[in-house]
Design a protein around this motif. Structure first.
Motif, mmCIF file in Angstrom:
data_model
loop_
_atom_site.group_PDB
_atom_site.id
_atom_site.type_symbol
_atom_site.label_atom_id
_atom_site.label_comp_id
_atom_site.label_asym_id
_atom_site.label_seq_id
_atom_site.Cartn_x
_atom_site.Cartn_y
_atom_site.Cartn_z
ATOM 1 N N ALA A 1 0.759 -0.988 -0.406
ATOM 2 C CA ALA A 1 -0.038 -0.228 -0.196
ATOM 3 C C ALA A 1 0.393 1.103 0.199
ATOM 4 O O ALA A 1 0.907 2.390 -0.498
ATOM 5 C CB ALA A 1 -0.675 0.124 1.155
ATOM 6 N N THR A 2 1.999 1.317 0.344
ATOM 7 C CA THR A 2 2.822 2.697 1.010
ATOM 8 C C THR A 2 4.238 2.235 -0.032
ATOM 9 O O THR A 2 4.946 3.573 0.138
ATOM 10 C CB THR A 2 3.492 2.776 2.656
ATOM 11 N N GLY A 3 4.564 1.136 -0.509
ATOM 12 C CA GLY A 3 5.547 1.382 -1.051
ATOM 13 C C GLY A 3 6.421 1.141 0.218
ATOM 14 O O GLY A 3 7.921 0.901 -0.752
ATOM 15 N N ARG A 4 6.535 1.339 1.064
ATOM 16 C CA ARG A 4 7.768 1.355 1.967
ATOM 17 C C ARG A 4 8.156 -0.194 2.774
ATOM 18 O O ARG A 4 7.054 -1.283 1.952
ATOM 19 C CB ARG A 4 7.299 1.487 3.681
ATOM 20 N N CYS A 5 9.761 -0.199 3.130
ATOM 21 C CA CYS A 5 9.585 -1.489 3.340
ATOM 22 C C CYS A 5 9.786 -1.873 4.757
ATOM 23 O O CYS A 5 10.344 -0.798 5.748
ATOM 24 C CB CYS A 5 11.438 -1.683 3.578
ATOM 25 N N ARG A 6 9.367 -2.667 5.411
ATOM 26 C CA ARG A 6 9.074 -3.282 6.671
ATOM 27 C C ARG A 6 10.493 -3.247 7.827
ATOM 28 O O ARG A 6 10.581 -3.477 8.992
ATOM 29 C CB ARG A 6 8.717 -4.429 6.794
ATOM 30 N N VAL A 7 11.640 -4.172 6.524
ATOM 31 C CA VAL A 7 12.990 -3.531 7.590
ATOM 32 C C VAL A 7 14.043 -2.713 7.039
ATOM 33 O O VAL A 7 15.242 -2.958 6.983
ATOM 34 C CB VAL A 7 13.703 -4.802 7.192
ATOM 35 N N TYR A 8 13.189 -1.129 6.539
ATOM 36 C CA TYR A 8 14.252 -0.605 6.271
ATOM 37 C C TYR A 8 15.439 -0.187 7.022
ATOM 38 O O TYR A 8 16.909 -0.246 6.372
ATOM 39 C CB TYR A 8 12.776 1.209 5.893
ATOM 40 N N GLU A 9 15.582 -0.516 8.055
ATOM 41 C CA GLU A 9 17.130 0.112 8.749
ATOM 42 C C GLU A 9 17.573 -0.917 9.056
ATOM 43 O O GLU A 9 19.019 -0.569 8.831
ATOM 44 C CB GLU A 9 16.598 0.802 10.278
ATOM 45 N N ASP A 10 17.005 -2.267 8.838
ATOM 46 C CA ASP A 10 17.690 -3.266 8.334
ATOM 47 C C ASP A 10 17.869 -4.452 7.633
ATOM 48 O O ASP A 10 18.821 -5.075 6.966
ATOM 49 C CB ASP A 10 17.565 -4.148 10.133
ATOM 50 N N ARG A 11 18.191 -2.777 6.236
ATOM 51 C CA ARG A 11 17.983 -3.899 4.762
ATOM 52 C C ARG A 11 19.371 -4.614 4.349
ATOM 53 O O ARG A 11 20.522 -3.830 4.740
ATOM 54 C CB ARG A 11 17.301 -2.977 3.757
ATOM 55 N N PRO A 12 19.307 -5.538 3.564
ATOM 56 C CA PRO A 12 20.415 -6.212 3.237
ATOM 57 C C PRO A 12 20.964 -5.142 2.749
ATOM 58 O O PRO A 12 20.492 -3.960 2.055
ATOM 59 C CB PRO A 12 19.722 -7.458 1.945
ATOM 60 N N LEU A 13 22.707 -5.673 2.114
ATOM 61 C CA LEU A 13 23.463 -4.179 1.896
ATOM 62 C C LEU A 13 22.797 -4.552 0.267
ATOM 63 O O LEU A 13 23.011 -4.030 -0.144
ATOM 64 C CB LEU A 13 24.732 -4.912 1.589
ATOM 65 N N ALA A 14 22.377 -5.697 -0.141
ATOM 66 C CA ALA A 14 22.394 -5.430 -1.918
ATOM 67 C C ALA A 14 20.766 -4.723 -2.075
ATOM 68 O O ALA A 14 20.939 -3.800 -2.787
ATOM 69 C CB ALA A 14 20.926 -6.444 -2.858
ATOM 70 N N CYS A 15 20.251 -3.898 -1.472
ATOM 71 C CA CYS A 15 19.286 -2.411 -1.095
ATOM 72 C C CYS A 15 20.175 -2.173 -0.840
ATOM 73 O O CYS A 15 19.661 -0.875 -1.854
ATOM 74 C CB CYS A 15 17.914 -2.927 -0.182
ATOM 75 N N ARG A 16 20.942 -1.690 -0.188
ATOM 76 C CA ARG A 16 21.022 -0.356 0.475
ATOM 77 C C ARG A 16 22.097 -0.166 -0.838
ATOM 78 O O ARG A 16 22.601 0.994 -0.817
ATOM 79 C CB ARG A 16 22.775 -0.680 1.828
ATOM 80 N N LEU A 17 23.158 -0.960 -1.658
ATOM 81 C CA LEU A 17 23.309 -0.338 -2.643
ATOM 82 C C LEU A 17 22.523 -0.223 -3.717
ATOM 83 O O LEU A 17 23.559 0.351 -4.970
ATOM 84 C CB LEU A 17 24.618 -1.508 -3.283
ATOM 85 N N TYR A 18 21.951 -0.521 -4.094
ATOM 86 C CA TYR A 18 20.568 -0.404 -4.795
ATOM 87 C C TYR A 18 20.520 0.567 -5.520
ATOM 88 O O TYR A 18 19.625 1.718 -4.078
ATOM 89 C CB TYR A 18 19.436 -1.096 -5.059
ATOM 90 N N PRO A 19 20.234 1.837 -6.492
ATOM 91 C CA PRO A 19 20.329 1.370 -7.692
ATOM 92 C C PRO A 19 21.593 1.155 -8.463
ATOM 93 O O PRO A 19 21.349 1.231 -9.851
ATOM 94 C CB PRO A 19 19.501 2.368 -8.843
#
Length: 165
Positions: free
Chosen positions: A71-89
């Protein structure tokens, strides 16, 4: 994650929600550090991952990351998201080195300074993934890294042993 602290910041807001295109139809492999951090946060992390060729990968639900709030496009674990996500795009493509993924609507906002600062980490992500899980470091194939479209999932995760190694 000492030495793995590079993060690409992109304003993903589109109207009243977040774009979250990168959270749909993507393969997100986890380094051991990612896995342990999520485990500390969530307890049993096995319900959120599937093991592919010896590497945990975030599960997808209807093509979207298990942690995406549709519904919001938000990540439930944003603060602890994986490195792959932290490096994207940022993605690595042989022949063009590291660049912003053109599939990201905000790719143009990624500066060359960010590419220079995080590029080598993006490029060596597949090797870090293998080392993290103790997989054999044989010949590697070309692949986008660290985040790959689901159609390229075989390229996102290096060949290696099965889980339990």
């Amino acid at each position: 994650m000492p030495g793995l602290d590079c993060e690409v910041r992109v304003d993903c807001r589109a109207g009243g929600a977040f774009c979250a295109k990168c959270c749909r139809n993507a393969v997100v492999p986890l380094l051991r550090e990612d896995y342990e951090r999520l485990k500390a946060m969530l307890g049993d992390v096995e319900g959120y991952v599937e093991w592919v060729e010896g590497v945990p990968v975030l599960k997808r639900v209807n093509g979207a990351c298990v942690f995406l709030e549709e519904a919001t496009g938000r990540c439930r674990v944003y603060e602890d998201r994986p490195l792959a996500c932290r490096l994207y795009p940022l993605v690595y493509s042989p022949g063009t080195w590291v660049h912003a993924d053109p599939r990201c609507p905000r790719a143009a906002s990624v500066t060359m300074d960010v590419v220079a600062r995080c590029g080598s980490l993006v490029e060596k992500f597949p090797l870090l993934l293998k080392e993290s899980w103790g997989l054999e470091l044989g010949a590697t194939r070309s692949q986008p890294a660290p985040l790959a479209a689901s159609s390229a999932s075989a390229g996102a995760i290096q060949r290696g042993s099965r889980r339990g190694r």
